[in-house]
Scaffold this active site. Sequence first.
Site, PDB file in Angstrom:
ATOM      1  N   ASP A 232      34.080  43.591  49.114  1.00 56.56           N
ATOM      2  CA  ASP A 232      35.320  42.948  48.868  1.00 56.56           C
ATOM      3  C   ASP A 232      35.332  42.765  47.161  1.00 56.56           C
ATOM      4  O   ASP A 232      36.586  42.955  46.622  1.00 56.56           O
ATOM      5  CB  ASP A 232      35.635  41.486  49.416  1.00 56.56           C
ATOM      6  CG  ASP A 232      36.866  41.163  49.340  1.00 56.56           C
ATOM      7  OD1 ASP A 232      37.983  42.240  49.511  1.00 56.56           O
ATOM      8  OD2 ASP A 232      37.355  39.980  49.323  1.00 56.56           O
ATOM      9  N   HIS A 237      36.149  45.446  41.926  1.00 49.44           N
ATOM     10  CA  HIS A 237      36.668  44.728  40.724  1.00 49.44           C
ATOM     11  C   HIS A 237      35.236  44.225  39.668  1.00 49.44           C
ATOM     12  O   HIS A 237      35.468  44.440  38.617  1.00 49.44           O
ATOM     13  CB  HIS A 237      37.052  43.104  41.028  1.00 49.44           C
ATOM     14  CG  HIS A 237      38.158  43.226  42.122  1.00 49.44           C
ATOM     15  ND1 HIS A 237      39.116  44.019  42.034  1.00 49.44           N
ATOM     16  CD2 HIS A 237      38.605  42.354  43.269  1.00 49.44           C
ATOM     17  CE1 HIS A 237      40.001  43.827  43.160  1.00 49.44           C
ATOM     18  NE2 HIS A 237      39.724  42.776  43.887  1.00 49.44           N
TER      19      HIS A 237
HETATM   20  C1  BG6 Z   1      41.476  40.780  46.336  1.00 46.29           C
HETATM   21  C2  BG6 Z   1      40.050  40.352  47.393  1.00 46.29           C
HETATM   22  O1  BG6 Z   1      40.908  42.240  46.059  1.00 46.29           O
HETATM   23  O2  BG6 Z   1      41.145  40.275  45.108  1.00 46.29           O
HETATM   24  C3  BG6 Z   1      40.288  38.925  47.945  1.00 46.29           C
HETATM   25  O3  BG6 Z   1      40.300  41.067  48.493  1.00 46.29           O
HETATM   26  C4  BG6 Z   1      40.480  38.110  46.633  1.00 46.29           C
HETATM   27  O4  BG6 Z   1      39.555  38.430  48.606  1.00 46.29           O
HETATM   28  C5  BG6 Z   1      41.149  38.732  45.601  1.00 46.29           C
HETATM   29  O5  BG6 Z   1      40.847  36.815  46.853  1.00 46.29           O
HETATM   30  C6  BG6 Z   1      41.212  38.040  44.143  1.00 46.29           C
HETATM   31  O6  BG6 Z   1      42.128  38.282  43.134  1.00 46.29           O
HETATM   32  P1  BG6 Z   1      42.550  37.607  42.006  1.00 46.29           P
HETATM   33  O7  BG6 Z   1      43.544  38.204  41.094  1.00 46.29           O
HETATM   34  O8  BG6 Z   1      43.435  36.173  42.588  1.00 46.29           O
HETATM   35  O9  BG6 Z   1      41.497  37.201  41.376  1.00 46.29           O
END
Ligand code: BG6
Length: 486
Positions: A232, A237
């Site tokens: 995930d 990321h």
């Molecule tokens: C998403 C994930 O890609 O990014 C989620 O699937 C996560 O699980 C989210 O909560 C976090 O994104 P941000 O921008 O809130 O840090």
Amino acid sequence: MDALPTFDLVLFGGTGDLAMRKLLPALYRRSAAGQLASDSRIVGAARSPLTREQYLEKVEATCRAHLGKQFDPQCWARLAGQISYCKVDANSDEDFAALRAPLAGREATVRVFFLSTAPDLFAVTCEGVARHGLVTPHARVVLEKPLGHDARSSAEIDERVGAIFAEGQIFRIDHYLGKETVQNLLALRFGNTLFEPLWRRGRISHVQITLAEDLGVERRADFYDRTGALRDMVQNHILQLLSIIAMEPPASSDPDALRDEKLKVLRALRPLAGREALSRTVRGQYKAGATNGRPVVGYRQESGVSPDSTTETFVALKAQIDSWRWAGVPFYLRTGKRLQEKLSEIVLTFEDVPLAMFDRPAPPVSLNRLVIRLQPHEGITLSVLGKYPGEAMLLRPVELSLDFCETFKTPRLDAYERLLNDIVKGNLTLFMRRDELQAAWRWIDPIREAWLQYDYEPKTYTAGSWGPAAASALIGRDGFAWSNEL
Ligand code: BG6
């Protein structure tokens, strides 16, 4: 900001969580800022048989909830006039045929198919729109993560989608690349000469990337339980952030120049497999605890999660990049749900002075650090030692802070607003290319295989903590500490 070219946007998964929470409010904001041409159209597409009015009610409610005081009925009325709804079940040919009407006569207009759906619908949706002649030369497709669940499934999606759309028409979203601080990282590295001589082994002792969340799985238990933190957050990321920190300066700002350099980093990641993967990774799963002062249940008690689930909600690992620039510099990566706070940051810690002449706190506290904070409070901080006032030569850490919000008092785009604009303008720089994604999966898959092979069950951690103790031991063995432990 410039007006965007006229576009037609078909939002598959148009009633889903992402569309409601992020995409539609982002479109509202761009519309309120006057960037949407009045003849642009948005077609919500989902399986529910809704009327246009029913869909607009939902969109209005979500925009009101997300915009709070910024919601303006006049702006809404303008945007609402551009939105329609079409029931589309990806397995129904008839439904795809119904999409022809709202797009008729607009063949020369930018056409965006935004697939905010489960990845198993990506290929069939693309094939559906292609069968009905809806893929024009100005069409582009946007794929939301997760793009498959391993290298093989991701390659299959790429093959089938790639049979319909050229690579230059495929926008694979990683919303972290749309965050302002990530682009600031590019500016910091490649718009200044200051850091370049320091950005390497011999100068940097180690790098940490933390993407911590205080939230649990919320309403996505079904998806999350099949996915886990490694797929995930780390596969996309974290590896994207790592490749931007570690890449060589691209020769130009051309999207492929940048993506070529990121790819080289992903390919230079030393494989983590077998027993080595076990000793260099930590899997965790939260148990009941408290976050933000209120009690919360453990992961296995979350509704929709199986009571004996072994899905990880936390990962920490030590990565190494086999390149001249980074040989011997460890990259510690961690992410988790239900941690103490929401914190996304990159910390580069520099080598210590060769000779400590002055009184100062013991390392690691006294080491120079560059902290790039994505959220909350975006900013960049350089921590150095300064003299504490007084007679004695006492050195204490002081921070040089770059606060971009304070300096540039101008409204900022949220990640999805920025990425939607890029999609409409056709700028691929902040989107992942097929080979990057494959390289990321090829590094991730052996880690999961090792966990399975050796039955590595997640270690529990209390909700509201910073994860399992083993994560501190992972970095502590090398003589370092996570930034929150300093
Ligand atoms: C998403 C994930 O890609 O990014 C989620 O699937 C996560 O699980 C989210 O909560 C976090 O994104 P941000 O921008 O809130 O840090």
